[in-house]
Design a protein around this motif. Sequence first.
Motif, PDB file in Angstrom:
ATOM      1  N   UNK A 127       1.212  -0.807   0.309  1.00  0.00           N
ATOM      2  CA  UNK A 127       0.385  -0.015  -0.232  1.00  0.00           C
ATOM      3  C   UNK A 127       1.023   1.178  -0.031  1.00  0.00           C
ATOM      4  N   UNK A 128       2.005   1.067  -0.027  1.00  0.00           N
ATOM      5  CA  UNK A 128       2.811   2.239   0.335  1.00  0.00           C
ATOM      6  C   UNK A 128       4.110   2.246   0.094  1.00  0.00           C
ATOM      7  N   UNK A 129       4.946   3.355  -0.356  1.00  0.00           N
ATOM      8  CA  UNK A 129       6.723   3.296  -0.821  1.00  0.00           C
ATOM      9  C   UNK A 129       6.799   4.128   0.913  1.00  0.00           C
ATOM     10  N   UNK A 130       8.544   3.516   1.041  1.00  0.00           N
ATOM     11  CA  UNK A 130       9.495   3.682   2.074  1.00  0.00           C
ATOM     12  C   UNK A 130      10.545   4.349   1.794  1.00  0.00           C
ATOM     13  N   UNK A 131      11.463   4.897   2.532  1.00  0.00           N
ATOM     14  CA  UNK A 131      12.823   5.282   2.110  1.00  0.00           C
ATOM     15  C   UNK A 131      13.868   5.924   3.459  1.00  0.00           C
ATOM     16  N   UNK A 132      14.182   5.592   3.613  1.00  0.00           N
ATOM     17  CA  UNK A 132      15.014   5.629   4.502  1.00  0.00           C
ATOM     18  C   UNK A 132      16.352   6.404   3.863  1.00  0.00           C
ATOM     19  N   UNK A 133      17.219   7.765   5.253  1.00  0.00           N
ATOM     20  CA  UNK A 133      18.428   8.251   4.613  1.00  0.00           C
ATOM     21  C   UNK A 133      18.931   8.577   5.775  1.00  0.00           C
ATOM     22  N   UNK A 134      19.347   8.225   6.055  1.00  0.00           N
ATOM     23  CA  UNK A 134      20.824   8.248   6.943  1.00  0.00           C
ATOM     24  C   UNK A 134      21.615   9.821   7.054  1.00  0.00           C
ATOM     25  N   UNK A 135      21.625  10.497   8.796  1.00  0.00           N
ATOM     26  CA  UNK A 135      22.187  11.659   8.896  1.00  0.00           C
ATOM     27  C   UNK A 135      22.962  11.486   9.840  1.00  0.00           C
ATOM     28  N   UNK A 136      23.480  12.689   9.223  1.00  0.00           N
ATOM     29  CA  UNK A 136      24.613  12.332  10.302  1.00  0.00           C
ATOM     30  C   UNK A 136      25.584  14.356  10.629  1.00  0.00           C
ATOM     31  N   UNK A 137      25.299  14.317  11.785  1.00  0.00           N
ATOM     32  CA  UNK A 137      25.850  15.926  12.928  1.00  0.00           C
ATOM     33  C   UNK A 137      26.978  16.002  12.816  1.00  0.00           C
ATOM     34  N   UNK A 138      27.586  16.889  12.559  1.00  0.00           N
ATOM     35  CA  UNK A 138      29.056  17.724  12.769  1.00  0.00           C
ATOM     36  C   UNK A 138      29.274  17.130  14.615  1.00  0.00           C
ATOM     37  N   UNK A 139      28.986  17.026  15.375  1.00  0.00           N
ATOM     38  CA  UNK A 139      29.134  16.265  16.710  1.00  0.00           C
ATOM     39  C   UNK A 139      29.296  14.839  16.593  1.00  0.00           C
ATOM     40  N   UNK A 140      28.916  14.330  15.541  1.00  0.00           N
ATOM     41  CA  UNK A 140      28.583  13.035  15.580  1.00  0.00           C
ATOM     42  C   UNK A 140      28.074  12.102  15.667  1.00  0.00           C
ATOM     43  N   UNK A 141      26.715  12.477  15.792  1.00  0.00           N
ATOM     44  CA  UNK A 141      25.625  11.834  15.937  1.00  0.00           C
ATOM     45  C   UNK A 141      24.497  11.663  14.752  1.00  0.00           C
TER      46      UNK A 141
END
Length: 471
Positions: A127-141
């Motif tokens: 029924x749906x399409x999902x996508x995942x995008x990794x994010x990284x901050x300057x503090x390494x989070x």
Amino acid sequence: MCSLFCKIFLSFILITLFSSIITLVISLGSQVGPYGKLQSRMELNQVQTLINSLSATGFAVTKIIENGGQEALIGYLQDIETRHYIRIFLLQEDNSNLAGGKLPQGAADLAIFSRDTRDIQYKILQREIIAALPLFTKEGQSMILVGSTARMMPFEIADDKTGNIWQWLMFFRHRFGAPLIIMVLIAWGGCYLLARSLTAPIRNLRKATQQISNGDFSARAEYSSYRKDEIAELSHDFNVMAEQTESLIQSQKRLVRDVSHELRSPLARQNIALELARQRFSEAEPYLARIEKESKRLSELISQLLILTKLEGKIDDFVNEPVSLDKLLREIVQDADFEAANKGKRVEIQNFDEITVTGSEEMLRQALENVIRNGLHYTVNGSAVEISITKGKNDAEIIVRDHGPGVPQEYLEQIFKPLFRVAESRGRDSGGNGVGLAIAKQAILLHGGSIEARNVEQGGLIIEIHLPFNS
């Protein structure tokens, strides 16, 4: 000459080709290829759109996190969901949702896989399409931005009827909405113009035919001079036929009128000669009486023919005035009853409503008198001609019944034709000349009315007349 067959054939070919070209343009513009590739193209398009939205959102989310605005972050994500019609989830390092809410099925596993591969991942569900995008901050989070959008399924059956209808509507709205409407309008417009082009001259021909059947021999079928097909030829031939018919009818009327006028003078001189012969040769009285009788009959016939010719032509001096129909009939009945008494016959009034119509009193008197006298000719001795006049909703109904032998069923309509005679009892010896009922019909028709005859089971003939109040 381009025949009607060629016009129909070429028109359908051009409309089909034009519709095919429009369909091809729609297909190319919507990136819809063959049937087998349609669904995959739509899915890839949705995935690419979702990833682009996540990439733009992820950049903004990173900046907001670095500035330490968690409340602003949640507000921003909610705004994105509202404007882009997608659901957004921001997963922290422990896979908890920062903004709260239930994750789509399989979103958690996809987020873990995206974190491990440090790359964008997507998954197409039923029924749906999902996508995942990794994010990284300057503090390494490390965080995962998950997006979800409804999957468009144009040819798959949904679990429920409402979902299936909604998917079809979404499909046509996004891919074929305006182009499909344009294509339908073009096809409809082309077929409408074709049908109108073919049927318009036929309708004009039918209208002219009806006018001629109603006695207007000047009617002609209208058609464009630019048409060179079979319909134009038919309209032209019809006009030629109508023109010849009108000419023949006018010649016949003119002949009757001229002959009638020419016969009047010799008849007048013959009557004078009869009077002189009576004075000199008294012993020839029986023969002279016979000649006088035939002369009067001939004179009456000529007068009737002249009246009929006038009624069948264009009457320029037609008087349209209020006429008291009941009063007019009472006068006619009184005169006819007085004359019929010598023959052992009578005229009786059955019902008389007070009715006023508009028209020519002279013509109506002539028509009604002819019908009543016709009944007196054929009703048996000792019987009566019964007359009634009834006021209807929109017209006056006049019934004249005699107690004669009646008319054969096949001749009921023909007795209103000029000089028509029914054999046996309704013949020349009864005193009629075959013109009176024809005059009555023409006078009634000129007033917008109708007249018809029918037999009575007990014997006799009924003539029924309908006259509108306003002719």
